[in-house]
Structure formats: structure tokens, C-alpha cells
Design a protein around this motif. Sequence first.
Motif, PDB file in Angstrom:
ATOM      1  N   GLU A 131       0.830  -1.198   0.000  1.00  0.00           N
ATOM      2  CA  GLU A 131       0.000   0.000   0.000  1.00  0.00           C
ATOM      3  C   GLU A 131       0.868   1.253   0.000  1.00  0.00           C
ATOM      4  O   GLU A 131       0.529   2.239  -0.639  1.00  0.00           O
ATOM      5  N   GLY A 132       1.977   1.211   0.712  1.00  0.00           N
ATOM      6  CA  GLY A 132       2.889   2.358   0.714  1.00  0.00           C
ATOM      7  C   GLY A 132       3.438   2.627  -0.674  1.00  0.00           C
ATOM      8  O   GLY A 132       3.520   3.777  -1.113  1.00  0.00           O
ATOM      9  N   ALA A 133       3.796   1.545  -1.377  1.00  0.00           N
ATOM     10  CA  ALA A 133       4.296   1.705  -2.748  1.00  0.00           C
ATOM     11  C   ALA A 133       3.190   2.242  -3.651  1.00  0.00           C
ATOM     12  O   ALA A 133       3.426   3.123  -4.490  1.00  0.00           O
ATOM     13  N   ARG A 134       1.994   1.739  -3.487  1.00  0.00           N
ATOM     14  CA  ARG A 134       0.870   2.181  -4.318  1.00  0.00           C
ATOM     15  C   ARG A 134       0.540   3.652  -4.046  1.00  0.00           C
ATOM     16  O   ARG A 134       0.265   4.413  -4.971  1.00  0.00           O
ATOM     17  N   ILE A 135       0.599   4.043  -2.786  1.00  0.00           N
ATOM     18  CA  ILE A 135       0.339   5.444  -2.437  1.00  0.00           C
ATOM     19  C   ILE A 135       1.387   6.345  -3.073  1.00  0.00           C
ATOM     20  O   ILE A 135       1.077   7.417  -3.583  1.00  0.00           O
ATOM     21  N   GLY A 136       2.644   5.877  -3.073  1.00  0.00           N
ATOM     22  CA  GLY A 136       3.714   6.646  -3.722  1.00  0.00           C
ATOM     23  C   GLY A 136       3.449   6.828  -5.206  1.00  0.00           C
ATOM     24  O   GLY A 136       3.629   7.919  -5.758  1.00  0.00           O
ATOM     25  N   GLN A 137       2.994   5.753  -5.861  1.00  0.00           N
ATOM     26  CA  GLN A 137       2.681   5.844  -7.292  1.00  0.00           C
ATOM     27  C   GLN A 137       1.535   6.816  -7.528  1.00  0.00           C
ATOM     28  O   GLN A 137       1.575   7.623  -8.465  1.00  0.00           O
ATOM     29  N   LEU A 138       0.518   6.735  -6.696  1.00  0.00           N
ATOM     30  CA  LEU A 138      -0.629   7.629  -6.862  1.00  0.00           C
ATOM     31  C   LEU A 138      -0.241   9.084  -6.622  1.00  0.00           C
ATOM     32  O   LEU A 138      -0.733   9.982  -7.323  1.00  0.00           O
ATOM     33  N   GLU A 139       0.630   9.326  -5.664  1.00  0.00           N
ATOM     34  CA  GLU A 139       1.090  10.695  -5.425  1.00  0.00           C
ATOM     35  C   GLU A 139       1.856  11.222  -6.627  1.00  0.00           C
ATOM     36  O   GLU A 139       1.697  12.383  -7.010  1.00  0.00           O
ATOM     37  N   GLU A 140       2.677  10.371  -7.243  1.00  0.00           N
ATOM     38  CA  GLU A 140       3.406  10.785  -8.450  1.00  0.00           C
ATOM     39  C   GLU A 140       2.431  11.102  -9.574  1.00  0.00           C
ATOM     40  O   GLU A 140       2.616  12.082 -10.308  1.00  0.00           O
ATOM     41  N   ASP A 199       0.568  15.688 -24.858  1.00  0.00           N
ATOM     42  CA  ASP A 199       1.438  15.299 -23.746  1.00  0.00           C
ATOM     43  C   ASP A 199       0.649  14.574 -22.666  1.00  0.00           C
ATOM     44  O   ASP A 199       1.116  13.593 -22.086  1.00  0.00           O
ATOM     45  N   GLU A 200      -0.548  15.052 -22.401  1.00  0.00           N
ATOM     46  CA  GLU A 200      -1.404  14.411 -21.403  1.00  0.00           C
ATOM     47  C   GLU A 200      -1.762  12.989 -21.830  1.00  0.00           C
ATOM     48  O   GLU A 200      -1.685  12.056 -21.037  1.00  0.00           O
ATOM     49  N   VAL A 201      -2.136  12.821 -23.090  1.00  0.00           N
ATOM     50  CA  VAL A 201      -2.480  11.489 -23.599  1.00  0.00           C
ATOM     51  C   VAL A 201      -1.263  10.566 -23.551  1.00  0.00           C
ATOM     52  O   VAL A 201      -1.352   9.408 -23.134  1.00  0.00           O
ATOM     53  N   LEU A 202      -0.109  11.075 -23.953  1.00  0.00           N
ATOM     54  CA  LEU A 202       1.113  10.263 -23.923  1.00  0.00           C
ATOM     55  C   LEU A 202       1.479   9.846 -22.504  1.00  0.00           C
ATOM     56  O   LEU A 202       1.876   8.695 -22.273  1.00  0.00           O
ATOM     57  N   SER A 203       1.340  10.745 -21.558  1.00  0.00           N
ATOM     58  CA  SER A 203       1.677  10.387 -20.178  1.00  0.00           C
ATOM     59  C   SER A 203       0.695   9.359 -19.629  1.00  0.00           C
ATOM     60  O   SER A 203       1.063   8.522 -18.813  1.00  0.00           O
ATOM     61  N   ALA A 204      -0.556   9.397 -20.085  1.00  0.00           N
ATOM     62  CA  ALA A 204      -1.523   8.382 -19.660  1.00  0.00           C
ATOM     63  C   ALA A 204      -1.229   7.037 -20.314  1.00  0.00           C
ATOM     64  O   ALA A 204      -1.479   5.985 -19.728  1.00  0.00           O
ATOM     65  N   LEU A 205      -0.670   7.058 -21.534  1.00  0.00           N
ATOM     66  CA  LEU A 205      -0.359   5.809 -22.241  1.00  0.00           C
ATOM     67  C   LEU A 205       0.953   5.177 -21.795  1.00  0.00           C
ATOM     68  O   LEU A 205       1.138   3.965 -21.962  1.00  0.00           O
ATOM     69  N   GLN A 206       1.876   5.959 -21.239  1.00  0.00           N
ATOM     70  CA  GLN A 206       3.191   5.435 -20.847  1.00  0.00           C
ATOM     71  C   GLN A 206       3.093   4.217 -19.940  1.00  0.00           C
ATOM     72  O   GLN A 206       3.761   3.218 -20.187  1.00  0.00           O
ATOM     73  N   PRO A 207       2.284   4.217 -18.862  1.00  0.00           N
ATOM     74  CA  PRO A 207       2.207   3.035 -18.025  1.00  0.00           C
ATOM     75  C   PRO A 207       1.660   1.813 -18.772  1.00  0.00           C
ATOM     76  O   PRO A 207       2.124   0.694 -18.556  1.00  0.00           O
ATOM     77  N   LEU A 208       0.731   2.044 -19.688  1.00  0.00           N
ATOM     78  CA  LEU A 208       0.168   0.930 -20.456  1.00  0.00           C
ATOM     79  C   LEU A 208       1.207   0.353 -21.404  1.00  0.00           C
ATOM     80  O   LEU A 208       1.306  -0.864 -21.582  1.00  0.00           O
ATOM     81  N   ILE A 209       2.009   1.215 -22.005  1.00  0.00           N
ATOM     82  CA  ILE A 209       3.056   0.753 -22.910  1.00  0.00           C
ATOM     83  C   ILE A 209       4.108  -0.027 -22.132  1.00  0.00           C
ATOM     84  O   ILE A 209       4.547  -1.098 -22.563  1.00  0.00           O
ATOM     85  N   ALA A 210       4.496   0.495 -20.984  1.00  0.00           N
ATOM     86  CA  ALA A 210       5.494  -0.199 -20.154  1.00  0.00           C
ATOM     87  C   ALA A 210       4.968  -1.551 -19.686  1.00  0.00           C
ATOM     88  O   ALA A 210       5.688  -2.543 -19.663  1.00  0.00           O
ATOM     89  N   VAL A 229      -0.662  12.107  -9.268  1.00  0.00           N
ATOM     90  CA  VAL A 229      -1.359  13.353  -8.934  1.00  0.00           C
ATOM     91  C   VAL A 229      -0.476  14.551  -9.266  1.00  0.00           C
ATOM     92  O   VAL A 229      -0.942  15.548  -9.831  1.00  0.00           O
ATOM     93  N   GLU A 230       0.813  14.453  -8.932  1.00  0.00           N
ATOM     94  CA  GLU A 230       1.734  15.543  -9.248  1.00  0.00           C
ATOM     95  C   GLU A 230       1.837  15.761 -10.755  1.00  0.00           C
ATOM     96  O   GLU A 230       1.809  16.908 -11.218  1.00  0.00           O
ATOM     97  N   ALA A 231       1.944  14.669 -11.516  1.00  0.00           N
ATOM     98  CA  ALA A 231       2.041  14.792 -12.978  1.00  0.00           C
ATOM     99  C   ALA A 231       0.766  15.404 -13.548  1.00  0.00           C
ATOM    100  O   ALA A 231       0.827  16.298 -14.408  1.00  0.00           O
ATOM    101  N   LEU A 232      -0.380  14.952 -13.064  1.00  0.00           N
ATOM    102  CA  LEU A 232      -1.644  15.492 -13.561  1.00  0.00           C
ATOM    103  C   LEU A 232      -1.809  16.960 -13.164  1.00  0.00           C
ATOM    104  O   LEU A 232      -2.350  17.760 -13.937  1.00  0.00           O
ATOM    105  N   THR A 233      -1.322  17.317 -12.000  1.00  0.00           N
ATOM    106  CA  THR A 233      -1.391  18.719 -11.566  1.00  0.00           C
ATOM    107  C   THR A 233      -0.540  19.595 -12.474  1.00  0.00           C
ATOM    108  O   THR A 233      -0.964  20.689 -12.876  1.00  0.00           O
TER     109      THR A 233
END
Length: 155
Positions: A59-68, A138-149, A70-74
Amino acid sequence: MQEMVELERRLTAALERIGAGIDAIPVMPAENPLQAELDEERMVNAQLTERLKAVKEREGARIGQLEEQVEALTRQLDVQGLELQRMKKTTGQLREALRSLREATAEGMADPHLLNRSMVVELEALRAARATEAAEVDEVLSALQPLIAEGRSDA
């Protein structure tokens, strides 16, 4: 000597009473069933503690990912907000230039300066639109990056 005999008799009687008392004590089995249950509960508790620790780490790792995320989306939202403000400003300038050009044309006076100004404002509007579209890409690409990885790791 009489005292010795009396002391010996008293000691013998006392030892017999002690022996009888020891015989009256119930014999405990080698393994106490309550101790076995306690040991089992301790083992279960240790297992649950380990599971809880693993869950907290995940959960700590997942929270870290979600915080990242949120920062990127902000950041993306901030960029889009700036581009939107730029487009609004440029659109207002374009409307004003077109109004001036329309008035000049209605009076029969085609002023080259007005034409030039309206073309510059229109060009700026196109640049603002392009910057907004680039932010969206850029927004679309950043959303696709995790799916591509994820797709690459599955392959």
C-alpha cells in the motif's frame, strides 16, 4: 539420646507427610494443552503480523505511485490552464482586430495596418491553439506510458 530418638521420629513423620503431599499433587502431562494452544496462537499472530507488514509495504508503494500521478496530472493541468488563458487573450485580440477590420471595410477604407494587425493576431491564435493541442497530446502520452510499459513487460 532420648532426644535423638524423638528428633529422628519427628523427622521421619515429617518426611512421610511431605511424601504424601507430593503424591497428592496431580501429575502434569509432558505438554500442557493450554501451552500448545498459546504457542499456536503466537504462531498465527506472527503470520498475521507478517501479512500485515507485507500489505502495508504494498500500500505504501501504491500510495507513492498515486502521489506521483497526482503531481504529474497537476503539472499538466497547470500547463493547460496557462495555454487556455493564452487562447482566451488571443481570441479577444482576434475579435477586436476583426471588428476593426470589419468597420474599416464597411467604411470602404482597407487599412494595410489593420490587415497586418489582424493577421498577426490570427497567427498568435493559431500558435496558442497548437500549444493547447501539444499539451493535450502530452497528457495522452503520459496516460499511455504506463500501459506501454506494462505491455512491454508482459511480452
